[in-house]
Design an enzyme around this catalytic site. Structure first.
Site, PDB file in Angstrom:
ATOM      1  N   GLU A 173      59.837  15.695  42.543  1.00 39.16           N
ATOM      2  CA  GLU A 173      60.038  15.908  43.992  1.00 39.16           C
ATOM      3  C   GLU A 173      58.934  15.305  44.866  1.00 39.16           C
ATOM      4  O   GLU A 173      58.395  15.965  45.735  1.00 39.16           O
ATOM      5  CB  GLU A 173      60.160  17.405  44.288  1.00 39.16           C
ATOM      6  CG  GLU A 173      61.283  18.078  43.515  1.00 39.16           C
ATOM      7  CD  GLU A 173      61.419  19.565  43.838  1.00 39.16           C
ATOM      8  OE1 GLU A 173      60.580  20.107  44.560  1.00 39.16           O
ATOM      9  OE2 GLU A 173      62.384  20.175  43.359  1.00 39.16           O
ATOM     10  N   GLU A 280      69.141  19.647  36.612  1.00 37.65           N
ATOM     11  CA  GLU A 280      69.040  21.062  37.030  1.00 37.65           C
ATOM     12  C   GLU A 280      70.344  21.509  37.685  1.00 37.65           C
ATOM     13  O   GLU A 280      70.338  22.238  38.680  1.00 37.65           O
ATOM     14  CB  GLU A 280      67.871  21.249  38.010  1.00 37.65           C
ATOM     15  CG  GLU A 280      66.536  20.808  37.453  1.00 37.65           C
ATOM     16  CD  GLU A 280      65.358  21.078  38.397  1.00 37.65           C
ATOM     17  OE1 GLU A 280      65.496  21.853  39.357  1.00 37.65           O
ATOM     18  OE2 GLU A 280      64.284  20.506  38.141  1.00 37.65           O
TER      19      GLU A 280
HETATM   20  C1  XIL Z   1      62.571  27.118  40.217  1.00 33.85           C
HETATM   21  C2  XIL Z   1      62.776  28.259  39.245  1.00 33.85           C
HETATM   22  O1  XIL Z   1      64.113  28.271  38.851  1.00 33.85           O
HETATM   23  C3  XIL Z   1      62.407  29.576  39.879  1.00 33.85           C
HETATM   24  O2  XIL Z   1      62.459  30.606  38.925  1.00 33.85           O
HETATM   25  C4  XIL Z   1      60.988  29.481  40.448  1.00 33.85           C
HETATM   26  O3  XIL Z   1      60.685  30.659  41.133  1.00 33.85           O
HETATM   27  C5  XIL Z   1      60.869  28.296  41.395  1.00 33.85           C
HETATM   28  O4  XIL Z   1      61.257  27.121  40.716  1.00 33.85           O
HETATM   29  N1  XIL Z   1      63.347  22.238  41.417  1.00 33.85           N
HETATM   30  C6  XIL Z   1      62.674  22.276  40.222  1.00 33.85           C
HETATM   31  C7  XIL Z   1      62.611  23.532  39.460  1.00 33.85           C
HETATM   32  O5  XIL Z   1      62.225  21.222  39.751  1.00 33.85           O
HETATM   33  O6  XIL Z   1      61.441  23.640  38.689  1.00 33.85           O
HETATM   34  C8  XIL Z   1      62.759  24.727  40.342  1.00 33.85           C
HETATM   35  O7  XIL Z   1      62.798  25.893  39.547  1.00 33.85           O
HETATM   36  C9  XIL Z   1      63.995  24.593  41.204  1.00 33.85           C
HETATM   37  C10 XIL Z   1      63.921  23.394  42.091  1.00 33.85           C
END
Ligand code: XIL
Length: 367
Positions: A173, A280
């Site tokens: 990101e 994701e």
């Molecule tokens: C999220 C997790 O799912 C949560 O449990 C945590 O509180 C915050 O992070 N992008 C990403 C992930 O790359 O690592 C994130 O995961 C969601 C957004």
């Protein structure tokens, strides 16, 4: 005669007892665990097997809470998925909580589980602006110090698992909606070269590992994915080791990517010689329209469409969802909404989305 009467009586009592017991026991029985048990025990081919035959990996992120507390969670996880991504355990604040201390205990619990169940673990994430410990955020470090800290972090974490973790999300990101580089502690203090450095360090620590850049809202061709394209093209031109781009795909029924654009997008990254993956994937349904049934059907179709785009792409190597049961999803944690973005319902029943994926994976063509 008397004996027969007695037998009939006993059988009668038994049958009515059974009927009565069933009727009265059903509503008070723990519905969740009863249904979950039924779902977790099946002889049908699991997704991971079907996906392997189609040449892609199917995976999910795994959070520690449910992992520790819910046996059904572990059962479905091991049965259905090939790739396990620690959802939080490798993030800087958890794995490197103070400057001199690393804590690999959670990650290694997951690695052990993965080994026991013939799964592969995907590394996530090494360099991110989020989930940083206080000692980094408030450290007021000089540029040189911050470079050293990041180098040590990347090399320690990746090096510890040299040869064991096939794929790492190295930078996560780093780009804004308009395609420019995001203002993070790393960019501000080190400069844009922090990205090149991170990939290089990761490669030095494990030359076999495939290294990915990960981003969200980049599924279509848009300013943000153009930014990613420019970034990774630059890395390649400079000879920086990078193997793929991850498309997070946190989606909702009201903001699904247009498929023609997604396909072209995947294709342009593939043309650079890079792999693409859905890393994701989840899909909210509360923003959709119509009955629950209709929205679940739409969700199923969208999951299927994305999988199909992956199967048809030149080199799309994995489809990873962010969690797998609506019982536990980060969306509910973050927004407080009751959501249903995943492929198993809260009782581990397969949702239409699961069936759609399964059906496409089981078919001969690409759908
Ligand atoms: C999220 C997790 O799912 C949560 O449990 C945590 O509180 C915050 O992070 N992008 C990403 C992930 O790359 O690592 C994130 O995961 C969601 C957004």
């Amino acid at each position: 005669m008397k004996y027969r009467l007695f037998l009939a009586l006993v059988v009668g009592v038994l049958v009515s007892f059974l009927i009565l017991f069933r009727v009265s026991a059903t509503p008070s029985a723990p519905i969740l665990s009863a249904t979950a048990a039924a779902e977790t025990e099946t002889s049908e081919a699991p997704l991971r097997e079907l996906a392997q035959k189609r040449g892609i990996g199917i995976g999910t992120s795994v959070d520690m809470g449910p992992f520790w507390n819910d046996a059904n969670y572990r059962k479905v996880l091991a049965r259905e998925f090939k790739i396990l991504v620690p959802e939080n355990a490798w993030k800087f604040e958890f794995v490197h909580p103070t400057r001199d201390r690393y804590d690999f205990s959670q990650v290694e619990t997951l690695i052990k589980f993965a080994q026991d169940n013939n799964m592969e673990v995907r590394g996530h994430p090494l360099v991110w602006h989020y989930s940083l410990p206080k000692w980094i955020n408030e450290g007021n470090f000089s540029r040189d110090e911050l470079i050293k800290i990041l180098e040590t972090h990347v090399k320690t974490v990746v090096g510890r698992y040299r040869g064991q973790i096939p794929t790492w999300d190295v930078v996560n990101e780093a780009i804004n909606r308009d395609g420019s580089l995001r203002d993070t502690i790393w960019l501000r203090n080190i400069g844009p070269e922090y990205i090149d450095m991170a990939f290089q360090w990761a490669h030095e620590a494990d030359p076999q590992a495939k290294l990915f850049y990960g981003e969200y809202m980049t599924e279509e061709i848009n300013q943000k994915s153009d930014g990613v394209y420019t970034l990774v093209s630059g890395l390649l031109q400079r000879g920086v080791p990078i193997n793929g781009v991850g498309f997070q795909s946190h989606l909702g029924l009201s903001y699904l990517p247009r498929l023609d654009s997604l396909r072209k997008n995947f294709d342009r990254f593939n043309q650079l010689g890079l792999e693409v993956q859905f890393t994701e994937l989840d899909m909210k349904i509360q923003d959709g329209k119509g009955s629950l049934e209709k929205r679940l059907a739409e969700q199923a179709k969208a999951y299927r469409d994305l999988l199909q785009a992956c199967l048809q792409a030149k080199k799309c190597t994995a489809l990873i969802t962010w969690g797998f049961t609506d019982r536990y999803t980060w969306i509910a944690d973050v927004t407080g909404e009751v959501e249903a973005p995943l492929i198993f319902d809260p009782s581990y029943h397969r949702k239409p989305a699961y069936n759609a994926i399964k059906e496409l994976l089981s078919s001969n063509g690409n759908g």
